[in-house]
Design an enzyme around this catalytic site. Structure first.
Site, PDB file in Angstrom:
ATOM      1  N   SER A 113      75.468  29.963  82.471  1.00 24.40           N
ATOM      2  CA  SER A 113      75.388  28.753  81.655  1.00 24.40           C
ATOM      3  C   SER A 113      73.990  28.530  81.072  1.00 24.40           C
ATOM      4  CB  SER A 113      75.847  27.549  82.477  1.00 24.40           C
ATOM      5  OG  SER A 113      75.991  26.434  81.640  1.00 24.40           O
ATOM      6  N   HIS A 114      73.354  27.432  81.464  1.00 23.01           N
ATOM      7  CA  HIS A 114      72.071  27.057  80.875  1.00 23.01           C
ATOM      8  C   HIS A 114      70.885  27.635  81.639  1.00 23.01           C
ATOM      9  CE1 HIS A 114      73.776  24.371  83.799  1.00 23.01           C
ATOM     10  NE2 HIS A 114      72.539  24.152  84.220  1.00 23.01           N
ATOM     11  N   ASP A 277      74.028  25.326  74.723  1.00 26.64           N
ATOM     12  CA  ASP A 277      73.403  26.051  75.830  1.00 26.64           C
ATOM     13  C   ASP A 277      73.779  27.534  75.853  1.00 26.64           C
ATOM     14  OD1 ASP A 277      76.035  25.763  76.689  1.00 26.64           O
ATOM     15  OD2 ASP A 277      75.469  25.722  78.795  1.00 26.64           O
ATOM     16  N   ASP A 279      76.001  29.480  77.260  1.00 31.51           N
ATOM     17  CA  ASP A 279      77.372  29.938  77.042  1.00 31.51           C
ATOM     18  C   ASP A 279      78.153  29.042  76.089  1.00 31.51           C
ATOM     19  OD1 ASP A 279      77.306  27.890  78.932  1.00 31.51           O
ATOM     20  OD2 ASP A 279      79.191  28.519  79.833  1.00 31.51           O
ATOM     21  N   ASP A 281      78.897  25.724  75.994  1.00 32.80           N
ATOM     22  CA  ASP A 281      79.772  24.598  76.332  1.00 32.80           C
ATOM     23  C   ASP A 281      79.045  23.253  76.323  1.00 32.80           C
ATOM     24  OD1 ASP A 281      78.404  25.147  78.642  1.00 32.80           O
ATOM     25  OD2 ASP A 281      80.176  25.310  79.934  1.00 32.80           O
ATOM     26  N   ARG A 282      77.707  23.268  76.399  1.00 34.76           N
ATOM     27  CA  ARG A 282      76.980  21.991  76.358  1.00 34.76           C
ATOM     28  C   ARG A 282      76.485  21.705  74.944  1.00 34.76           C
ATOM     29  NH1 ARG A 282      73.210  21.342  81.751  1.00 34.76           N
ATOM     30  NH2 ARG A 282      74.912  21.610  83.246  1.00 34.76           N
ATOM     31  N   LYS A 376      84.393  22.365  78.381  1.00 36.15           N
ATOM     32  CA  LYS A 376      83.627  21.574  77.438  1.00 36.15           C
ATOM     33  C   LYS A 376      83.230  22.491  76.286  1.00 36.15           C
ATOM     34  CE  LYS A 376      79.834  22.114  80.684  1.00 36.15           C
ATOM     35  NZ  LYS A 376      79.697  21.707  82.065  1.00 36.15           N
TER      36      LYS A 376
HETATM   37  C1  G1P Z   1      75.737  20.437  86.685  1.00 39.09           C
HETATM   38  C2  G1P Z   1      76.070  19.152  85.961  1.00 39.09           C
HETATM   39  C3  G1P Z   1      77.566  18.994  85.874  1.00 39.09           C
HETATM   40  C4  G1P Z   1      78.169  20.221  85.194  1.00 39.09           C
HETATM   41  C5  G1P Z   1      77.725  21.471  85.909  1.00 39.09           C
HETATM   42  C6  G1P Z   1      78.181  22.726  85.192  1.00 39.09           C
HETATM   43  O1  G1P Z   1      76.276  20.402  87.980  1.00 39.09           O
HETATM   44  O2  G1P Z   1      75.502  18.036  86.595  1.00 39.09           O
HETATM   45  O3  G1P Z   1      77.858  17.827  85.158  1.00 39.09           O
HETATM   46  O4  G1P Z   1      79.562  20.157  85.215  1.00 39.09           O
HETATM   47  O5  G1P Z   1      76.304  21.512  85.987  1.00 39.09           O
HETATM   48  O6  G1P Z   1      77.677  22.787  83.888  1.00 39.09           O
HETATM   49  P1  G1P Z   1      75.420  19.990  89.282  1.00 39.09           P
HETATM   50  O7  G1P Z   1      74.233  20.928  89.326  1.00 39.09           O
HETATM   51  O8  G1P Z   1      74.976  18.580  89.075  1.00 39.09           O
HETATM   52  O9  G1P Z   1      76.366  20.156  90.427  1.00 39.09           O
HETATM   53 ZN    ZN Z   2      77.166  26.062  79.916  1.00 42.23          ZN
END
Ligand code: G1P
Ligand code: ZN
Length: 543
Positions: A113-114, A277, A279, A281-282, A376
Site C-alpha cells: 500500500s502506502h 497512494d 496501490d 486505493d487512497r 477503496k
Molecule cells: C490503516 C488505516 C486504516 C486502513 C488501513 C489499510 O490501518 O488506519 O483505516 O484501512 O491502514 O489501508 P491501521 O494501521 O490504523 O490499522
Molecule cells: Zn493503499
C-alpha cells in the site's frame, strides 16, 4: 510440465484476521517465504482446479519476481486461467474490478500500500475473494493456520512468462492472459461518471495537479485525466511507477504529499490538487488554499453523489469506520438513509456493499469508495469530485464551506505514535479498558466525559462479532477521542489517537484545526496518562 514439491518451513508474522502479509522486502525474498503464503492460500481455497485468478501489483521492487513465482505455483496447483496486468501492474481497485468482471475465484495483489518500496523497504501480498474484496476472516483464518502448518509447496519449473506483451500464453494447461491494466477500469469509470461534463470543465480552463507519487495510479490518471478527459498535458506529475517510488513515501496526506500541498497553498495553485497512494486505493483532495480532510471528503461526496449518473437515484446508505468523523452521519441523517459504523479496515464494508445496505464508504485514513468495486478507490474519489465540480460550477473551497454552513463542521485530526514498545502500547490500552466504565461523568482537563466504551461491531449481515476495536470517549459539547492500535505497522506498535470536535452551523467554522481540538486533545492525553504510559505526548505524525 513437471510439478516439483519443495519443502518449506512455517512462516512467522501473518496476523490472524488480516487479509495478507506485509513485511520487509528481503523477508519476502527469502527462499520459501512468499511461496508458503501462496501455497497456504491455495490450500485454504481448496486448490486451484477450475479457477480463474487475477494477479497484479503496484510495481514496487520484487513485484515482477513475485508474479512469476505465483504464476508457476498457480500452474502447479491446477489453476485454469490467470489474468495479469501488463508489466505486472494493477491498482488495487482495478484488480478488484477484474475479479468481479471475470467471475474469478479471487486475486493476488502485490503491494504494501502506502509503505515505501525497495529492497530495504516493504513488500506485501494479499488475497481478495470472489466479490473482489479483501478475504473475509473465515478465509484468512484458514490461510493463517495453513501458513503455520504447511511443509511443502508446489511449483513448476518453466521459463518466466513475458509480462510486457498483451498476449495469452500457456504454462502447461493454464492460460496466462496479459491485459492492459487501465482499459476495463476506465470503461467502468465511464459508466459511473459524466465524462462529457468533466471534459467540459477542463475545456473551460479548469486546472488540476494529480500527484501519482511514482506509484501505480500514474498510468490510470494519465490515460483517464489527460487522455480521455482532456486535462492539460502535465496535469499528472510523478506519473511513472518506479520500483522505489522515487524513494518517496507514497501516502497521499499533507505530510508525504508536501510538494502538492505547498503548491495548493501558493499563488500558483491550480483549481484542484489530488494524490493517490502506492496501490491506488487512497486519495487526497486539496482545493486552492484548502485541504479537505478525508472525513469531510466522504461527507461532501455522499451529499453530492446524486450529481453523478451512477448515483443519481440516491444512496442506499453510508458506511464509515468508527474513527472517521461524524460528518457523514449528518449527511445520512438529512438524506434519511442508513449510517453504518464499522471497525477500521475496508473488509468490513464488503458485507454491507454486497447486501446493498450502503453505496458509499470511507475511512479517515484517506480511503473512499462505493459499490462499484470492493476496495477503496483513489481515482474514483477524484473523478467523483471532478463530476461534482463540473455540475456545481463552484470551487472546492466554496463547496466545502457551503457544506459546513449546512451541516456544521467536524474539526478532525489524527495523532500517530509510532514504533512504541509493544508492551507499553498494550499497557496503555489495557489500562484505559480497565477504567473505561468509570469514566462517564468525570471532568478531565475541563471537559466532561459523556460516554466511554470499547467499540465492538456486530456485523448486521453475517452476525459475526469483532471485539476490541478501539476505545472511544465522547465529551459533552460534541468532542470525541478514540484510541486504537494500528494493525498495519511493521515496527513495534503504532498507537493512533483520533480527535474530533463538532461546531454547529452557528459556531465558528473558520478556526485552525489544532486550536479547535485543544480541549479534546488535553483531555485525551490526561485520561490516557500518555506521558506516564509511553513516555511522550508529541506524536510522530499529525494528519
Ligand atoms: C490503516 C488505516 C486504516 C486502513 C488501513 C489499510 O490501518 O488506519 O483505516 O484501512 O491502514 O489501508 P491501521 O494501521 O490504523 O490499522
Ligand atoms: Zn493503499
Amino acid at each position: 510440465m513437471k510439478i516439483k514439491s519443495v519443502s518449506c518451513s512455517p512462516i512467522e508474522g501473518q496476523l490472524p484476521g488480516t487479509s495478507g502479509l506485509r513485511k520487509k522486502t528481503r523477508v519476502f525474498m527469502a527462499p520459501g517465504y512468499l511461496e508458503n503464503f501462496i501455497q497456504a492460500t491455495f490450500d485454504a481455497i481448496g486448490g486451484g482446479q477450475d479457477k480463474t485468478l487475477i494477479v497484479g501489483g503496484d510495481g514496487r521492487f520484487f513485484n515482477r519476481d513475485a508474479i512469476q513465482t505465483i504464476l508457476k505455483m498457480a500452474a502447479a496447483n491446477g489453476v485454469t486461467k490467470v489474468i495479469v496486468g501488463q508489466d505486472g501492474i494493477l491498482s488495487t481497485p482495478a484488480a478488484s474490478h477484474l475479479i468481479r468482471l471475470n467471475n474469478a475465484e479471487g486475486g493476488f495483489i502485490l503491494s504494501a500500500s502506502h509503505n515505501p518500496g525497495g529492497i530495504d523497504e516493504d513488500f506485501g501480498v494479499k488475497f481478495n475473494g470472489q466479490n473482489g474484496g479483501p478475504a473475509p476472516e473465515s478465509l484468512t483464518d484458514l490461510i493463517f493456520e495453513a501458513t503455520k502448518n504447511i511443509t511443502q509447496y508446489q511449483i513448476v519449473d518453466v521459463d518466466d512468462v513475458d509480462l510486457a506483451s498483451i498476449v495469452t500464453s500457456y504454462i502447461g494447461g493454464m492460460s496466462v492472459q496479459i491485459v492492459d491494466p487501465v482499459e476495463s477500469y476506465e470503461t467502468l469509470m465511464q459508466t459511473l461518471f459524466d465524462f462529457d461534463a468533466i471534459r467540459g470543465l477542463f475545456e473551460s480552463g479548469f486546472t488540476m495537479c494529480f500527484d501519482a507519487m511514482h506509484a501505480v495510479t500514474g498510468p490510470y490518471a494519465t490515460a483517464i485525466l489527460e487522455g480521455s478527459l482532456g486535462a492539460a498535458p502535465g496535469t499528472v506529475v510523478n506519473g511513472t511507477p518506479l520500483e522505489d517510488f522515487g524513494k518517496g513515501h507514497p501516502d497521499p496526506n499533507p505530510i508525504w504529499a508536501k510538494t502538492l500541498m505547498d503548491l495548493m497553498m501558493s499563488d500558483a495553485a491550480p483549481d484542484l490538487g489530488a494524490a493517490s497512494d502506492g496501490d491506488g486505493d487512497r486519495n487526497m483532495i486539496v482545493g486552492r488554499g484548502i485541504y479537505v480532510t478525508p472525513s469531510d471528503s466522504l461527507a461532501v461526496l455522499a451529499a453530492n453523489a446524486h450529481l453523478a449518473p451512477a448515483y443519481a437515484g440516491g444512496l442506499a446508505g453510508i458506511a464509515r469506520s468508527m474513527p472517521t468523523s461524524a460528518a457523514s452521519d449528518r449527511v445520512a441523517q438529512k438524506l434519511g438513509i442508513g449510517l453504518y459504523e464499522t471497525p477500521t479496515g475496508w473488509k468490513f464494508f464488503g458485507n454491507l456493499l454486497d447486501a446493498g445496505k450502503v453505496t458509499i464508504c470511507g475511512e479517515e485514513s484517506a480511503g473512499t469508495g462505493s459499490d462499484h468495486v470492493r476496495e477503496k478507490d483513489g481515482l474514483w474519489a477524484v473523478l467523483l469530485w471532478l463530476n461534482i465540480l463540473a455540475v456545481r460550477k463552484q470551487s472546492v473551497s466554496e463547496i466545502v464551506t457551503d457544506h459546513w454552513a449546512t451541516y456544521g463542521r467536524d474539526y478532525y485530526s489524527r495523532f500517530d505514535y509510532e514504533a512504541i514498545a509493544t508492551e507499553k502500547a498494550n499497557a496503555l490500552m489495557s489500562d484505559l479498558r480497565a477504567r473505561i466504565t468509570g469514566l462517564s461523568g468525570q471532568t478531565v482537563a475541563g471537559l466532561t466525559v459523556a460516554s466511554a466504551d470499547e467499540f465492538s461491531y456486530d456485523d448486521p449481515v453475517d452476525g459475526s462479532v469483532s471485539e476490541n476495536q478501539g476505545v472511544r470517549i465522547a465529551f459533552t459539547g460534541g468532542g470525541r477521542a478514540v484510541f486504537r492500535l494500528s494493525g498495519t505497522g511493521t515496527q513495534g506498535a503504532t498507537l493512533r489517537l483520533y480527535l474530533e470536535q463538532y461546531a454547529d452551523q452557528t459556531g465558528d467554522l473558520t478556526r485552525a484545526t489544532q486550536d479547535a481540538l485543544q480541549k479534546v486533545r488535553d483531555a485525551a492525553l490526561a485520561i490516557s496518562k500518555m506521558q506516564d504510559m509511553i513516555g511522550r505526548t508529541t506524536p510522530d505524525v499529525i494528519s
